[in-house]
Design an enzyme around this catalytic site. Structure first.
Site, PDB file in Angstrom:
ATOM      1  N   ASP A 204       0.830  -1.300   0.039  1.00 40.95           N
ATOM      2  CA  ASP A 204      -0.032   0.113   0.098  1.00 40.95           C
ATOM      3  C   ASP A 204       0.735   1.171   0.048  1.00 40.95           C
ATOM      4  OD1 ASP A 204       0.610  -1.071   2.599  1.00 40.95           O
ATOM      5  OD2 ASP A 204      -1.039  -0.374   3.448  1.00 40.95           O
ATOM      6  N   ASP A 228       0.900  -7.570 -10.063  1.00 38.83           N
ATOM      7  CA  ASP A 228      -0.169  -7.500 -11.167  1.00 38.83           C
ATOM      8  C   ASP A 228      -0.654  -5.981 -10.930  1.00 38.83           C
ATOM      9  OD1 ASP A 228      -2.261  -7.474 -12.936  1.00 38.83           O
ATOM     10  OD2 ASP A 228      -2.920  -9.278 -12.017  1.00 38.83           O
ATOM     11  N   ASP A 232       0.053  -1.989 -13.041  1.00 35.75           N
ATOM     12  CA  ASP A 232      -0.517  -1.285 -13.832  1.00 35.75           C
ATOM     13  C   ASP A 232      -0.539   0.092 -13.476  1.00 35.75           C
ATOM     14  OD1 ASP A 232      -1.943  -3.427 -15.108  1.00 35.75           O
ATOM     15  OD2 ASP A 232      -4.067  -2.716 -14.720  1.00 35.75           O
TER      16      ASP A 232
HETATM   17 MG    MG Z   1      -2.736  -6.982 -15.081  1.00 31.43          MG
END
Ligand code: MG
Ligand code: NAI
Length: 325
Positions: A204, A228, A232
C-alpha cells in the site's frame, strides 16, 4: 537460423498492435519465422477451444511467443485468463514477469520483477455450498522457497546490471506466513550481493511512493498479485498503459518465453485504428533482446523514443517507428 516465434494476436486490439510490432521487427532487419495461432475469447466463443494440449506441445519447441491480448466481453471472467494465460505461464514455467517502466521526461526508470507462477494465482482453494446462503470460498496464496528464491535471485542479478538498488514489496505485517518466507529469502540472498542496496515497502505504501516519487525505484521484486496491481500503476505514471511492455520469462531457456503488452484487448476502442501499438512494439524489442538480438532491440527502443507525439493512429505510429529505424 531464424528464430521460430508463435504469434497469438488474440482479441480486440491485440491483432492490431501485434501486426505493427511484427512490422517494426522486420524493419529492424531481423528475420523471424512466425507461426500464427488463432486463440482467445473469439475462438472460444466460436468452438469452445481455449488451449489444446497439441498446441502447448508445439510451443515447447518454439523460441518465443508474441501475444497481443486475449479476452472478449461475452466470455465469463476467468475462462481465458486461467485457461490460456495462466496455463501458459505455469506449463511453460514462465516464472518471471518482467515489466520495465521508462519515462525520461520525469526521470522515471525502474523495472518490476513479478513472481509469475505462485501466490494467490496458483489456484489453491475452493468453494463449499455454492449458491447457498452458507457458501464459503477460500483462495490461498502458495509460496514455495524455490519459487520465491528464483524470483529474488533474478531481481538481484538485474539490479547488479543496473543502478544496484532493489526494493522488495509485500505486506509482511499482515500476510505474516508468506511475508516471512519472502522476507527471510530476500535477506539471505541479499548477503550474496553486498553491492546491491536493498529496501522494503509494504504494497500500500509502494502505491503512494510510485505516484509521488517513482524516481526512487531501480528494481522492485514482489509476488504475483502485488506485481499485477503495481505494474498497472507503474504504467499509469510512466507514459500510460499504451506504452507498458512485458516479458514472461523462463530464464533457464528450457522452453520459450512469452512477450506481451501489459494492456488487455480494449474492446472499447477495438476496430477503430486508434490503439497505441508502442506497448506491443516495445514488448517485441524485449523479445529480440532475450533472443540475443540486443542491437536491434535497442534500436527499436530508440526509434520509439524518437516518435513524434503528434502522430496518432495504430498504423501511422507503427509506420513512423519503422521509418525511424
Ligand atoms: Mg494486470
Ligand atoms: P484494457 O487494458 O483492455 O483496457 C483498459 C483501458 O485502457 C481501456 O479504456 C482501453 O481503451 C485503454 N487501453 C488499453 N490498451 C490501450 C492501447 N494500446 N492504446 C490506447 N488505449 C488503451 O483492460 P480491461 O478493459 O480491463 O480488459 C479488457 C479485456 O482484456 C478483458 O477481457 C480482460 O480480461 C482482457 N485482458 C487481457 C490481458 C492479456 O491478454 N494479458 C491483460 C488485461 C486484460
Amino acid at each position: 537460423m531464424a528464430n521460430r516465434i508463435g504469434v497469438v494476436g488474440g482479441d480486440g486490439i491485440g491483432p492490431e498492435v501485434i501486426s505493427e510490432g511484427l512490422k517494426v521487427i522486420q524493419a529492424s532487419g531481423i528475420d523471424l519465422e512466425t507461426v500464427e495461432y488463432d486463440l482467445g475469447g473469439e475462438r472460444y466463443e466460436r468452438d469452445g477451444t481455449i488451449l489444446p494440449e497439441s498446441v502447448l506441445e508445439e510451443w515447447r519447441d518454439l523460441d518465443a511467443i508474441y501475444l497481443g491480448a486475449v479476452g472478449t466481453p461475452n466470455v465469463p471472467p476467468g475462462v481465458i485468463e486461467r485457461g490460456l494465460l495462466l496455463k501458459m505461464r505455469f506449463e511453460l514455467d514462465l516464472y518471471i514477469n518482467l515489466r520495465p517502466f521508462v519515462f525520461p521526461e520525469d526521470e522515471i526508470d525502474f523495472q518490476v520483477v513479478r513472481e509469475n507462477t505462485e501466490g494467490p494465482y496458483a489456484g489453491e482453494g475452493g468453494v463449499h455450498r455454492l449458491g447457498t446462503p452458507y457458501e464459503i470460498a477460500t483462495q490461498g496464496s502458495v509460496n514455495t522457497r524455490h519459487g520465491v528464491e528464483r524470483a529474488v535471485r533474478f531481481a538481484f542479478e538485474l539490479a547488479m546490471e543496473r543502478r544496484r538498488h532493489l526494493t522488495m514489496v509485500h505486506k509482511t505485517n499482515v500476510l505474516s506466513f508468506a511475508g516471512d518466507l519472502w522476507d527471510r529469502t530476500f535477506n539471505e540472498v541479499s548477503e550474496e550481493y553486498p553491492e546491491v542496496e536493498t529496501a522494503y515497502n509494504h504494497c500500500d505504501a509502494a502505491c503512494i511512493y510510485m505516484v509521488q516519487s517513482p524516481q526512487q525505484y531501480d528494481v522492485i521484486v514482489t509476488d504475483n498479485l502485488f506485481g499485477d496491481i503495481l505494474t498497472d500503476l507503474g504504467g499509469a505514471v510512466s507514459g500510460g498503459i499504451g506504452t507498458a511492455s512485458s516479458a514472461n520469462l523462463n530464464p533457464t531457456k528450457t522452453g520459450p518465453s512469452m512477450f506481451e503488452p501489459v494492456h488487455g484487448s480494449a474492446p472499447d476502442i477495438a476496430g477503430q485504428g486508434i490503439a497505441n501499438p508502442v506497448a506491443a512494439i516495445l514488448s517485441g524489442a524485449m523479445m529480440l533482446d532475450f533472443l540475443g538480438e540486443q542491437n536491434a532491440a535497442s534500436r527499436i527502443v530508440e526509434a520509439c523514443n524518437k516518435l513524434d507525439p503528434g502522430i496518432t493512429g495504430t498504423i501511422e505510429i507503427g509506420n513512423a517507428i519503422a521509418s525511424n529505424l
